[in-house]
Write a protein that holds these residues in place. Structure first.
Motif, PDB file in Angstrom:
ATOM      1  N   ALA A   1       1.243   6.848 -14.795  1.00  0.00           N
ATOM      2  CA  ALA A   1       2.628   5.732 -14.749  1.00  0.00           C
ATOM      3  C   ALA A   1       3.184   5.783 -13.356  1.00  0.00           C
ATOM      4  O   ALA A   1       3.110   4.706 -12.752  1.00  0.00           O
ATOM      5  N   GLU A   2       2.645   7.134 -12.708  1.00  0.00           N
ATOM      6  CA  GLU A   2       3.998   7.123 -11.553  1.00  0.00           C
ATOM      7  C   GLU A   2       3.158   6.650 -10.257  1.00  0.00           C
ATOM      8  O   GLU A   2       3.181   6.029  -9.581  1.00  0.00           O
ATOM      9  N   SER A   3       2.091   7.023 -10.520  1.00  0.00           N
ATOM     10  CA  SER A   3       1.027   6.641  -9.430  1.00  0.00           C
ATOM     11  C   SER A   3       0.745   4.790  -9.238  1.00  0.00           C
ATOM     12  O   SER A   3       0.697   4.291  -7.764  1.00  0.00           O
ATOM     13  N   VAL A   4       0.694   4.358 -10.574  1.00  0.00           N
ATOM     14  CA  VAL A   4       0.413   3.102 -10.330  1.00  0.00           C
ATOM     15  C   VAL A   4       1.404   2.739  -9.472  1.00  0.00           C
ATOM     16  O   VAL A   4       1.949   1.191  -8.906  1.00  0.00           O
ATOM     17  N   ARG A   5       2.970   3.024 -10.192  1.00  0.00           N
ATOM     18  CA  ARG A   5       4.444   2.455  -9.834  1.00  0.00           C
ATOM     19  C   ARG A   5       3.877   1.982  -8.221  1.00  0.00           C
ATOM     20  O   ARG A   5       4.509   1.623  -7.606  1.00  0.00           O
ATOM     21  N   ASN A   6       3.647   3.636  -7.566  1.00  0.00           N
ATOM     22  CA  ASN A   6       3.781   4.058  -6.039  1.00  0.00           C
ATOM     23  C   ASN A   6       3.378   2.853  -5.585  1.00  0.00           C
ATOM     24  O   ASN A   6       3.792   2.559  -4.501  1.00  0.00           O
ATOM     25  N   ALA A   7       2.166   2.931  -6.167  1.00  0.00           N
ATOM     26  CA  ALA A   7       1.345   1.880  -5.434  1.00  0.00           C
ATOM     27  C   ALA A   7       2.014   0.420  -5.138  1.00  0.00           C
ATOM     28  O   ALA A   7       1.515   0.040  -4.238  1.00  0.00           O
ATOM     29  N   LEU A   8       2.334  -0.024  -6.293  1.00  0.00           N
ATOM     30  CA  LEU A   8       2.951  -1.181  -6.656  1.00  0.00           C
ATOM     31  C   LEU A   8       4.465  -1.773  -5.313  1.00  0.00           C
ATOM     32  O   LEU A   8       3.975  -2.394  -4.431  1.00  0.00           O
ATOM     33  N   ILE A   9       5.147  -0.382  -5.806  1.00  0.00           N
ATOM     34  CA  ILE A   9       6.615  -0.598  -4.681  1.00  0.00           C
ATOM     35  C   ILE A   9       5.411  -0.325  -2.900  1.00  0.00           C
ATOM     36  O   ILE A   9       5.599  -1.579  -1.889  1.00  0.00           O
ATOM     37  N   GLY A  10       4.581  -0.056  -3.040  1.00  0.00           N
ATOM     38  CA  GLY A  10       3.647  -0.010  -1.212  1.00  0.00           C
ATOM     39  C   GLY A  10       3.446  -1.717  -1.159  1.00  0.00           C
ATOM     40  O   GLY A  10       3.093  -1.522   0.006  1.00  0.00           O
TER      41      GLY A  10
ATOM     42  N   THR B   1       8.269   3.120 -15.703  1.00  0.00           N
ATOM     43  CA  THR B   1       7.293   3.965 -16.355  1.00  0.00           C
ATOM     44  C   THR B   1       7.894   4.787 -17.796  1.00  0.00           C
ATOM     45  O   THR B   1       9.015   5.245 -17.801  1.00  0.00           O
ATOM     46  N   ARG B   2       7.137   5.042 -17.959  1.00  0.00           N
ATOM     47  CA  ARG B   2       6.801   6.151 -19.474  1.00  0.00           C
ATOM     48  C   ARG B   2       5.290   6.821 -19.548  1.00  0.00           C
ATOM     49  O   ARG B   2       4.406   6.008 -19.693  1.00  0.00           O
ATOM     50  N   GLY B   3       5.609   7.584 -19.588  1.00  0.00           N
ATOM     51  CA  GLY B   3       4.526   8.532 -20.663  1.00  0.00           C
ATOM     52  C   GLY B   3       4.202   9.324 -22.171  1.00  0.00           C
ATOM     53  O   GLY B   3       5.073   9.492 -22.450  1.00  0.00           O
TER      54      GLY B   3
END
Length: 292
Positions: free
Chosen positions: A234-243, A253-255
């Motif tokens: 979830a964090e990986s997708v968040r970081n990609a979107l922020i980038g 995010t939540r796992g």
């Protein structure tokens, strides 16, 4: 007696007619209009009076003096009458000029009023045209804006369709399968980055929407490992979107690990369905409800 006759001989001879003529002449002489308006007649009157005075000074007969005085009196009257006539004519002419001036002023005022009315009408027409042009431009802008909004909405809907977004009571949900990640890893694959780009394009068009990225795994492995892996994905997708330009404060995010499966974990196909990341978009900026 000789003294008396001597005194009488020095007294000028006069008559009432001569006295009247002299008075009339004095009155005419005191009026500058007579000499100005009837100079020839006034001189003739003065000459006639001089002859009468000369006859009186020579002590000619009273009859002759009276005749000369009468002639002078008539000439004085003529000069005065001509002066009056010319003054009347001048007054009439002046009145005519004043009347013409008044008429001219009236016509000028009417023309000015007509010009002013024409100017006001022209200004009103120009203002009406400007308002009509502004209204037309505003209508065109509104039409273009509506067309643009429709185009954007259609494009957005197409993007959501491409991402297979589903409407739920929590908002729009987009599911990313685990094929976007390498096995047992949280880093997005090249295909995962392309999907993230599509997702970012959608989120950038919905700046008011809140985003919740939820990670899930299948039931293989330990619960702790699955929870940690789902959070990292979830964090990986968040970081990609922020980038890709999405504001970080809009993304949570939540796992959940192996919780909330969408299929049984009895075979490889069902376990693959459970290994997923779901992106929830709120509607109109409303908060995203918790899972139940």
């Amino acid at each position: 007696m000789s003294v008396f006759f001597a005194a009488c001989s020095t007294t000028p001879t006069t008559t009432s007619t001569l006295d009247q003529a002299r008075g009339d002449f004095a009155a005419a002489q005191s009026n500058p209009r007579v000499a100005a308006s009837a100079p020839v007649e006034f001189k003739a009157a003065a000459d006639a009076l001089d002859r009468a005075n000369a006859a009186a000074a020579k002590k000619e007969s009273l009859n002759d003096i009276d005749k000369l005085a009468y002639i002078a009196k008539q000439k004085i009257a003529t000069a005065q009458e001509i002066a009056k006539q010319k003054q009347a004519e001048a007054d009439v002419a002046n009145a005519g000029r004043q009347r013409d001036e008044i008429r001219l002023e009236a016509r000028t005022a009417e023309a000015n009023q007509a010009r002013s009315a024409a100017d006001k009408a022209r200004m009103s027409a120009e203002e009406a045209k400007a308002q009509a042009d502004a209204a037309r431009l505003q209508a065109e802008a509104a039409t273009n804006s509506a067309r643009d909004e429709q185009a954007k909405s259609a494009a957005l809907q197409q993007q959501l369709n491409d991402l297979q977004a589903k409407q739920t009571d929590r908002g729009l949900v987009i599911t990313l399968s685990d094929v976007l990640f390498n096995v047992d890893r949280a880093e997005l694959s090249a295909e995962g980055m392309r999907t993230a780009q599509k997702m970012a394009d959608v989120l950038l068009q919905e700046p008011q929407s809140a985003v919740l990225i939820e990670g899930f795994t299948d039931s293989t492995g330990t619960s702790a490992h699955n929870m940690e892996l789902s959070q990292r994905r979830a964090e990986s997708v968040r970081n990609a979107l922020i980038g890709l330009g999405v504001k970080s404060d809009k993304i949570a995010t939540r796992g959940y690990g192996e919780a909330y499966p969408v299929a049984a974990n009895t075979d490889a196909g069902s376990r693959q369905l459970n290994r997923r990341v779901e992106i929830v978009l709120s509607q109109n900026g409303a908060p995203i409800a918790n899972r139940r």
